[in-house]
Scaffold this motif. Structure first.
Motif, PDB file in Angstrom:
ATOM      1  N   PHE A   1      29.217  37.874  37.144  1.00 38.54           N
ATOM      2  CA  PHE A   1      29.358  36.474  37.511  1.00 38.54           C
ATOM      3  C   PHE A   1      30.155  35.715  36.462  1.00 38.54           C
ATOM      4  O   PHE A   1      30.937  34.821  36.787  1.00 38.54           O
ATOM      5  N   ALA A   2      29.985  36.076  35.191  1.00 37.53           N
ATOM      6  CA  ALA A   2      30.787  35.445  34.142  1.00 37.53           C
ATOM      7  C   ALA A   2      32.264  35.759  34.364  1.00 37.53           C
ATOM      8  O   ALA A   2      33.128  34.888  34.221  1.00 37.53           O
ATOM      9  N   THR A   3      32.566  37.000  34.737  1.00 34.98           N
ATOM     10  CA  THR A   3      33.949  37.379  35.022  1.00 34.98           C
ATOM     11  C   THR A   3      34.471  36.629  36.237  1.00 34.98           C
ATOM     12  O   THR A   3      35.619  36.171  36.270  1.00 34.98           O
ATOM     13  N   PHE A   4      33.632  36.482  37.257  1.00 34.10           N
ATOM     14  CA  PHE A   4      34.007  35.743  38.474  1.00 34.10           C
ATOM     15  C   PHE A   4      34.456  34.328  38.125  1.00 34.10           C
ATOM     16  O   PHE A   4      35.497  33.856  38.586  1.00 34.10           O
ATOM     17  N   PHE A   5      33.688  33.638  37.286  1.00 30.63           N
ATOM     18  CA  PHE A   5      34.038  32.275  36.906  1.00 30.63           C
ATOM     19  C   PHE A   5      35.293  32.247  36.041  1.00 30.63           C
ATOM     20  O   PHE A   5      36.154  31.382  36.193  1.00 30.63           O
ATOM     21  N   GLU A   6      35.427  33.214  35.139  1.00 31.35           N
ATOM     22  CA  GLU A   6      36.604  33.268  34.268  1.00 31.35           C
ATOM     23  C   GLU A   6      37.883  33.503  35.067  1.00 31.35           C
ATOM     24  O   GLU A   6      38.957  33.025  34.693  1.00 31.35           O
ATOM     25  N   ARG A   7      37.777  34.247  36.168  1.00 33.87           N
ATOM     26  CA  ARG A   7      38.953  34.553  36.986  1.00 33.87           C
ATOM     27  C   ARG A   7      39.242  33.481  38.042  1.00 33.87           C
ATOM     28  O   ARG A   7      40.058  33.697  38.937  1.00 33.87           O
ATOM     29  N   GLY A   8      38.569  32.353  37.969  1.00 39.81           N
ATOM     30  CA  GLY A   8      38.882  31.256  38.870  1.00 39.81           C
ATOM     31  C   GLY A   8      37.987  31.120  40.077  1.00 39.81           C
ATOM     32  O   GLY A   8      38.271  30.291  40.957  1.00 39.81           O
ATOM     33  N   GLY A   9      36.918  31.886  40.157  1.00 41.69           N
ATOM     34  CA  GLY A   9      36.018  31.773  41.295  1.00 41.69           C
ATOM     35  C   GLY A   9      35.235  30.471  41.262  1.00 41.69           C
ATOM     36  O   GLY A   9      34.829  30.009  40.195  1.00 41.69           O
ATOM     37  N   ILE A  10      35.042  29.876  42.423  1.00 43.33           N
ATOM     38  CA  ILE A  10      34.246  28.655  42.549  1.00 43.33           C
ATOM     39  C   ILE A  10      33.108  28.981  43.506  1.00 43.33           C
ATOM     40  O   ILE A  10      33.288  28.992  44.731  1.00 43.33           O
ATOM     41  N   ALA A  11      31.946  29.282  42.950  1.00 42.50           N
ATOM     42  CA  ALA A  11      30.832  29.773  43.762  1.00 42.50           C
ATOM     43  C   ALA A  11      30.128  28.642  44.499  1.00 42.50           C
ATOM     44  O   ALA A  11      30.052  27.504  44.032  1.00 42.50           O
ATOM     45  N   LEU A  12      29.623  28.972  45.671  1.00 39.47           N
ATOM     46  CA  LEU A  12      28.792  28.083  46.476  1.00 39.47           C
ATOM     47  C   LEU A  12      27.381  28.663  46.503  1.00 39.47           C
ATOM     48  O   LEU A  12      27.173  29.838  46.163  1.00 39.47           O
ATOM     49  N   PRO A  13      26.380  27.856  46.877  1.00 36.22           N
ATOM     50  CA  PRO A  13      25.051  28.439  47.073  1.00 36.22           C
ATOM     51  C   PRO A  13      25.147  29.607  48.044  1.00 36.22           C
ATOM     52  O   PRO A  13      25.901  29.555  49.022  1.00 36.22           O
ATOM     53  N   ALA A  14      24.423  30.672  47.768  1.00 30.50           N
ATOM     54  CA  ALA A  14      24.518  31.877  48.595  1.00 30.50           C
ATOM     55  C   ALA A  14      24.126  31.593  50.030  1.00 30.50           C
ATOM     56  O   ALA A  14      23.330  30.702  50.321  1.00 30.50           O
TER      57      ALA A  14
ATOM     58  N   THR B   1      30.312  41.149  47.695  1.00 29.29           N
ATOM     59  CA  THR B   1      29.746  41.535  46.404  1.00 29.29           C
ATOM     60  C   THR B   1      30.544  40.863  45.295  1.00 29.29           C
ATOM     61  O   THR B   1      31.731  40.575  45.443  1.00 29.29           O
ATOM     62  N   CYS B   2      29.887  40.634  44.175  1.00 32.39           N
ATOM     63  CA  CYS B   2      30.578  40.004  43.048  1.00 32.39           C
ATOM     64  C   CYS B   2      31.767  40.847  42.598  1.00 32.39           C
ATOM     65  O   CYS B   2      32.850  40.308  42.335  1.00 32.39           O
ATOM     66  N   ALA B   3      31.587  42.160  42.531  1.00 34.22           N
ATOM     67  CA  ALA B   3      32.678  43.033  42.084  1.00 34.22           C
ATOM     68  C   ALA B   3      33.886  42.936  43.010  1.00 34.22           C
ATOM     69  O   ALA B   3      35.036  42.894  42.548  1.00 34.22           O
ATOM     70  N   PHE B   4      33.644  42.885  44.319  1.00 39.02           N
ATOM     71  CA  PHE B   4      34.761  42.779  45.259  1.00 39.02           C
ATOM     72  C   PHE B   4      35.389  41.390  45.198  1.00 39.02           C
ATOM     73  O   PHE B   4      36.608  41.247  45.351  1.00 39.02           O
ATOM     74  N   ALA B   5      34.575  40.382  44.967  1.00 37.86           N
ATOM     75  CA  ALA B   5      35.109  39.025  44.831  1.00 37.86           C
ATOM     76  C   ALA B   5      36.109  38.957  43.686  1.00 37.86           C
ATOM     77  O   ALA B   5      37.154  38.312  43.792  1.00 37.86           O
ATOM     78  N   VAL B   6      35.798  39.624  42.586  1.00 34.88           N
ATOM     79  CA  VAL B   6      36.711  39.633  41.432  1.00 34.88           C
ATOM     80  C   VAL B   6      38.037  40.294  41.809  1.00 34.88           C
ATOM     81  O   VAL B   6      39.110  39.841  41.397  1.00 34.88           O
ATOM     82  N   GLU B   7      37.985  41.367  42.613  1.00 32.42           N
ATOM     83  CA  GLU B   7      39.224  42.015  43.072  1.00 32.42           C
ATOM     84  C   GLU B   7      40.070  41.048  43.911  1.00 32.42           C
ATOM     85  O   GLU B   7      41.302  40.991  43.776  1.00 32.42           O
ATOM     86  N   ILE B   8      39.417  40.295  44.772  1.00 35.68           N
ATOM     87  CA  ILE B   8      40.136  39.316  45.600  1.00 35.68           C
ATOM     88  C   ILE B   8      40.779  38.247  44.716  1.00 35.68           C
ATOM     89  O   ILE B   8      41.951  37.881  44.895  1.00 35.68           O
ATOM     90  N   LEU B   9      40.001  37.740  43.761  1.00 28.66           N
ATOM     91  CA  LEU B   9      40.517  36.699  42.871  1.00 28.66           C
ATOM     92  C   LEU B   9      41.758  37.177  42.119  1.00 28.66           C
ATOM     93  O   LEU B   9      42.757  36.449  42.019  1.00 28.66           O
TER      94      LEU B   9
END
Length: 253
Positions: A74-87, A124-132
Motif C-alpha cells: 500500500f505504501a508503494t501504491f501511494f508512492e506510485r500515484g494511487g488514490i485509494a477509495l474505501p474498499a 489486488t494491491c500488487a496488480f494495482a501497482v502494475e496498472i499505475l
C-alpha cells in the motif's frame, strides 16, 4: 587467649581502615563528582518509560478505509500515484477472494495532473501497482507522439466473480481474484477517444505502440483477434504460468 588476640588484632585493622577512609573523604580539598540532574520529563514519567524516546506528538496520516494486508504494498501504491477509495462492500469470497484489495478511480500523474477511470475498480494491491506504472510511465509518452494528453481510461473493468469468458464450468477468471483489467480506450484532453479496437489508420501507430508496451508489462494481453470474447476490448492480467510463459494476442488493423 590466642583467639582474643586475633580478635583484637582484627578490630585494630578495621579501625585503622576506617580512619584511613575518613581521612580520604573528609578532606575538604577533595570534592566527589555528582551525577547529572535528572531531566524533569523523565523524573515525572513512569520508571519503565524513563529510557525511551518521547512519543511522537504529530499523528500519522490516516489510511483510507478498507486496506487489508501488509502495509508495504500500500505504501508503494501511494508512492506510485494511487488514490485509494474505501474498499468495495464486497471484495469476494471463496474462489473469488481478492488478496490485499485496493479500490481506486484516479491516478496522480508525474506532472501533477490526474488520469481518471470511467468507474472505480477493485483489484489486488500488487496488480494495482502494475496498472499505475503502465499508466504513469508508458502511456503519456505514447499519447504525446500523437499530440495528445491522457486524461481518462475508458471502459474499464476490474473484479468480477465469474468463470473465464463467462462460460459456465470454465476455469475461474483472473478477474475473479482481482488480477485483471479490461480497457476499451483512452480519452484525451482535446476530447478525442482512442478506441483500442478501432480499425482506422489514423490511430494505428498509437495502437501498435500500446500493444508493444502492454505486452512488455503484463503477462496476458488479449484483444481483437485473440477470441470472440475480446473482440471489443483489451484484457490485461498478471497470471503466472509455468516457465514464465506470456500471452500477447492483439491484432492491430
Amino acid at each position: 587467649m590466642l583467639l582474643c588476640a586475633a580478635h583484637l588484632g582484627g578490630v585494630d585493622n578495621v579501625q585503622a581502615r576506617d580512619r584511613a577512609r575518613s581521612t580520604k573523604f573528609d578532606n575538604p580539598g577533595i570534592v566527589a563528582p555528582l551525577p547529572p540532574r535528572r531531566p524533569v520529563e523523565l523524573t515525572l514519567g513512569r520508571p519503565e518509560q524513563a529510557s525511551t524516546p518521547t512519543a511522537r506528538t504529530t499523528p500519522a496520516p490516516a489510511e483510507p478505509e478498507g486496506l487489508i494486508g501488509p502495509p508495504a504494498c500500500f505504501a508503494t501504491f501511494f508512492e506510485r500515484g494511487g488514490i485509494a477509495l474505501p474498499a468495495a462492500s464486497e471484495s469476494g469470497s471463496g474462489a473469488c477472494t481478492i488478496a490485499e484489495p485496493v479500490t481506486f478511480r484516479a491516478i496522480s500523474m508525474p506532472d501533477g495532473s490526474k488520469t481518471e477511470l470511467d468507474s472505480a475498480i477493485t483489484v489486488t494491491c500488487a496488480f494495482a501497482v502494475e496498472i499505475l506504472d503502465w499508466v504513469r510511465e508508458d502511456l503519456p509518452g505514447i499519447v504525446a507522439r500523437e499530440d495528445g494528453k491522457l486524461t481518462r481510461l475508458a471502459g474499464v473493468g476490474g473484479h468480477a466473480c465469474r468463470p473465464r469468458n463467462g462460460v459456465a464450468g470454465a476455469q475461474i477468471s483472473e478477474h475473479a481474484t482481482g488480477n485483471a483489467l479490461d480497457l476499451f480506450g483512452l480519452r484525451l484532453a482535446d476530447g478525442r477517444t482512442v478506441s483500442l479496437v478501432a480499425t482506422d489508420t489514423a490511430t494505428r501507430s498509437l495502437r501498435e505502440s500500446l500493444k508493444t508496451s502492454a505486452c512488455a508489462r503484463f503477462r496476458t494481453v488479449l484483444g481483437p483477434g485473440s477470441d470472440p470474447s475480446h473482440k471489443d476490448h483489451l484484457h490485461l492480467d498478471m497470471r503466472q504460468r509455468p516457465r514464465d510463459y506470456k500471452i500477447c494476442q492483439w491484432n492491430i488493423e
